[in-house]
Design a protein around this motif. Structure first.
Motif, PDB file in Angstrom:
ATOM      1  N   THR A  35     -87.010   3.303   4.602  1.00  0.00           N
ATOM      2  CA  THR A  35     -86.709   4.179   5.733  1.00  0.00           C
ATOM      3  C   THR A  35     -85.264   4.043   6.164  1.00  0.00           C
ATOM      4  OG1 THR A  35     -89.017   3.990   6.464  1.00  0.00           O
ATOM      5  CG2 THR A  35     -87.418   4.821   8.061  1.00  0.00           C
ATOM      6  N   GLY A  36     -84.816   2.810   6.386  1.00  0.00           N
ATOM      7  CA  GLY A  36     -83.446   2.600   6.830  1.00  0.00           C
ATOM      8  C   GLY A  36     -82.421   2.994   5.788  1.00  0.00           C
ATOM      9  N   ALA A  37     -82.689   2.643   4.528  1.00  0.00           N
ATOM     10  CA  ALA A  37     -81.749   3.007   3.464  1.00  0.00           C
ATOM     11  C   ALA A  37     -81.652   4.518   3.325  1.00  0.00           C
ATOM     12  CB  ALA A  37     -82.202   2.382   2.141  1.00  0.00           C
TER      13      ALA A  37
ATOM     14  N   LEU B 171     -82.013  -0.208  -3.293  1.00  0.00           N
ATOM     15  CA  LEU B 171     -80.652  -0.729  -3.422  1.00  0.00           C
ATOM     16  C   LEU B 171     -79.678   0.378  -3.807  1.00  0.00           C
ATOM     17  CD1 LEU B 171     -79.009  -3.373  -3.297  1.00  0.00           C
ATOM     18  CD2 LEU B 171     -79.389  -3.597  -5.757  1.00  0.00           C
ATOM     19  N   ALA B 172     -80.113   1.307  -4.655  1.00  0.00           N
ATOM     20  CA  ALA B 172     -79.235   2.421  -5.046  1.00  0.00           C
ATOM     21  C   ALA B 172     -78.848   3.265  -3.837  1.00  0.00           C
ATOM     22  CB  ALA B 172     -79.925   3.289  -6.098  1.00  0.00           C
TER      23      ALA B 172
ATOM     24  N   PRO C  74     -76.908  12.858  -6.964  1.00  0.00           N
ATOM     25  CA  PRO C  74     -77.417  11.714  -7.727  1.00  0.00           C
ATOM     26  C   PRO C  74     -76.987  10.388  -7.104  1.00  0.00           C
ATOM     27  CG  PRO C  74     -76.464  13.355  -9.186  1.00  0.00           C
ATOM     28  CD  PRO C  74     -76.090  13.756  -7.786  1.00  0.00           C
ATOM     29  N   LEU C  75     -77.835   9.400  -7.260  1.00  0.00           N
ATOM     30  CA  LEU C  75     -77.553   8.069  -6.734  1.00  0.00           C
ATOM     31  C   LEU C  75     -76.766   7.242  -7.748  1.00  0.00           C
ATOM     32  CD1 LEU C  75     -81.019   7.316  -5.114  1.00  0.00           C
ATOM     33  CD2 LEU C  75     -78.909   7.972  -3.939  1.00  0.00           C
ATOM     34  N   LEU C  76     -76.194   6.160  -7.266  1.00  0.00           N
ATOM     35  CA  LEU C  76     -75.388   5.279  -8.101  1.00  0.00           C
ATOM     36  C   LEU C  76     -76.177   4.843  -9.341  1.00  0.00           C
ATOM     37  CD1 LEU C  76     -72.657   3.706  -8.145  1.00  0.00           C
ATOM     38  CD2 LEU C  76     -73.897   1.784  -7.150  1.00  0.00           C
ATOM     39  N   GLY C  77     -75.570   5.007 -10.490  1.00  0.00           N
ATOM     40  CA  GLY C  77     -76.209   4.621 -11.749  1.00  0.00           C
ATOM     41  C   GLY C  77     -76.822   5.774 -12.510  1.00  0.00           C
TER      42      GLY C  77
ATOM     43  N   GLU D 172     -73.768  -6.472  -5.621  1.00  0.00           N
ATOM     44  CA  GLU D 172     -74.996  -6.011  -4.977  1.00  0.00           C
ATOM     45  C   GLU D 172     -75.412  -6.859  -3.788  1.00  0.00           C
ATOM     46  OE1 GLU D 172     -77.018  -3.847  -8.874  1.00  0.00           O
ATOM     47  OE2 GLU D 172     -77.788  -5.785  -8.222  1.00  0.00           O
ATOM     48  N   LEU D 173     -74.495  -7.660  -3.262  1.00  0.00           N
ATOM     49  CA  LEU D 173     -74.694  -8.398  -2.017  1.00  0.00           C
ATOM     50  C   LEU D 173     -75.841  -9.395  -2.057  1.00  0.00           C
ATOM     51  CD1 LEU D 173     -73.995  -5.502   0.512  1.00  0.00           C
ATOM     52  CD2 LEU D 173     -72.620  -7.579   0.229  1.00  0.00           C
TER      53      LEU D 173
END
Length: 511
Positions: free
Chosen positions: A25-27, A173-174, A394-397, A451-452
């Motif tokens: 939800t937050g992402a 994560l993406a 599109p998302l990262l990757g 990626e923290l």
């Protein structure tokens, strides 16, 4: 290298939105807000997706069970949710094709009347997909079902249909990393300890970096409570007497050493639910339960839940208790009161004095939830937004699979985890983390640097996913993960031992 210190310092800037909670939800809210030109920051008390958002059934689906409930109970809300989710299923498959893919599922048929019942129901499922369908449902003769599932008792055939499957923690994560690339801020292991008020309205939060103990006041025009099953606790920071919005239920899953070529929907359990047995990284994922539960960030699968899953699958596939390799549980943040299996998986927005609580919903519809929330906040604040583009960005990757001079199993794993960034990950170290497994030591370096990841379970559970797949192998890999993390994060020998022991103790709850 992603500079965590710089991200922490940026929290001192003024923001349009401060998002509390780094799950789906937050992402989703952070990504939607950043795409639409809002200045947004997110803080997560543990690691991104460390709760329910990494412990889903990993299906992108409208919900066959919800469709059955909609028809049986003549519930238009359930029907609308199924239709919306089927549309979003196709959208997510396009946003991150390395993390999401179509999946064939089969419902076995054991009685003559089941043939028209399930065939008609799944044809309606196709119809509700509209132009965003994946593949038509179809009847499979008994021999085809036997070929896919040789341990099943004799059937009258089965109905095959299409849904989507995805890697939930990597998609989470993406979203976070894609927002960071566009100027957003996201910080894990950073907890909102108190809300900041100005003129009687919530205008931010006091945030503690749990790795250093430092605190910062983060000011924003609005604060989004996206903490899932813990949302009522955040609401009560504003007013301790607020009645609850949620009725959480636990959903336990088992990972079995039982390779599958297709998913299996088991249509009848003693409590009227359905179970899924899905192919997952060369094994099988069995779920899920539905028991009342209290809010907790690290739920453990209860003994009765594990027993329930194994008992319910036994008439179909025999005793699988000796094949369990991992077990984990998440919490559904269901909105409303009553028996959890009948509650609609719709989302709900509560606006209260500058605090916007977004609860309910499910992974498949995260983008619709985020869009509704961002547009609600913007409307209340008088902000003008461009149209949403989250359905087509599109998302990262995302991108075609790049060539990799590695064994096929390793190359496939790297692409399914990092997409087009896989060669950069492999370049950091192509030595296997454990013999016979596709995980590489370079993935640890990438997780920390890009990626923290700051805890061993950040890496093992929510960057690689090994801890979700096989608990014993995760324990074997733990010392090497700590060894590779230590020089990157400046851990001395005492800190290394402490981190390893902390991860070992936390592994059953995965956080």
């Amino acid at each position: 290298m992603t500079d965590r210190e710089a991200l922490f310092e940026r929290l001192r800037e003024p923001w349009d939105l401060l998002v509390l909670g780094g799950g789906a939800t937050g992402a989703g809210v952070l990504w939607e807000a950043t795409l639409r030109g809002l200045k947004a920051a997110l803080v997560e008390a543990k690691d991104f997706a460390s709760g329910t958002s990494s412990r889903s059934t990993k299906l992108l689906h409208g919900g066959v069970r919800y469709l059955e409930l909609a028809v049986r109970r003549l519930d238009p809300r359930q029907l609308r949710l199924v239709r919306e989710a089927l549309g979003e299923r196709r959208v997510v498959l396009g946003l991150a094709p390395h993390l999401a893919r179509p999946l064939t599922l089969v419902t076995p048929l054991f009685r003559p009347l089941e043939i028209p019942y399930y065939w008609a129901g799944l044809k309606l499922y196709d119809l509700l997909s509209g132009r965003r369908w994946l593949a038509p449902s179809r009847y499979l003769p008994p021999g085809a079902v036997r070929a896919l599932f040789p341990d099943l008792p004799p059937t009258l055939g089965g109905v095959a249909y299409a849904d989507g499957q995805f890697e939930d923690f990597r998609l989470n994560l993406a979203l976070i990393l894609s927002a960071l690339e566009r100027g957003g801020v996201a910080l894990n292991h950073a907890q909102a300890k108190a809300l900041l008020l100005e003129g009687g309205r919530v205008r931010g939060a006091v945030v503690e970096d749990r790795l250093t103990g430092r605190e910062v006041e983060v000011w924003a025009k609005a604060v989004v409570n996206a903490t899932g099953p813990l949302a009522d606790g955040v609401r009560r920071l504003l007013d301790p007497d607020l009645p609850p919005l949620l009725t959480p239920s636990s959903g336990a899953h088992l990972v079995l050493d039982y390779p599958l070529e297709a998913g299996l929907l088991l249509p009848r359990t003693r409590d009227g639910r359905v179970l899924f047995l899905l192919p997952y990284r060369g094994r099988a994922l069995l779920g899920t339960t539905d028991l009342p539960a209290g809010p907790t960030p690290c739920p453990l699968p209860r003994e009765e839940e594990v027993a329930y899953l194994l008992e319910e699958v036994r008439p179909y596939l025999g005793d699988l208790s000796g094949r369990v390799r991992a077990a984990w549980s998440g919490l559904r943040p269901l909105v409303g009161r009553g028996e959890t299996r009948f509650l609609v998986r719709d989302h709900h927005i509560e606006a209260r004095g500058g605090l916007y609580t977004l609860v309910g919903g499910k992974w498949t519809t995260f983008r619709l939830m985020a869009r509704d929330l961002v547009e609600r906040v913007a409307g209340d604040l008088g902000l003008t937004l461009p149209p949403s583009s989250s359905h087509a960005t599109p998302l990262l990757g995302a991108g075609p699979r790049p060539p990799l001079d590695l064994p096929e199993g390793v190359a496939e794993h790297l692409y399914a985890t990092y997409g087009v960034l896989a060669p950069k990950v492999a370049a950091l170290g192509d030595r296997p983390l454990l013999p016979g497994l596709p995980y590489l030591e370079g993935e640890v370096v990438w997780a920390v640097g890009r990626e923290l990841a700051r805890k061993p379970l950040d890496v093992l559970a929510r960057r690689m996913g090994l801890a979700l797949l096989d608990r014993e192998q995760a324990l074997l890999a733990l010392p090497r993960v700590v060894e590779r993390m230590a020089p990157l994060l400046g851990w001395d020998e005492g800190r290394r031992r402490a981190e390893q022991e902390e991860a070992r103790e936390a592994l059953p709850g995965l956080c």
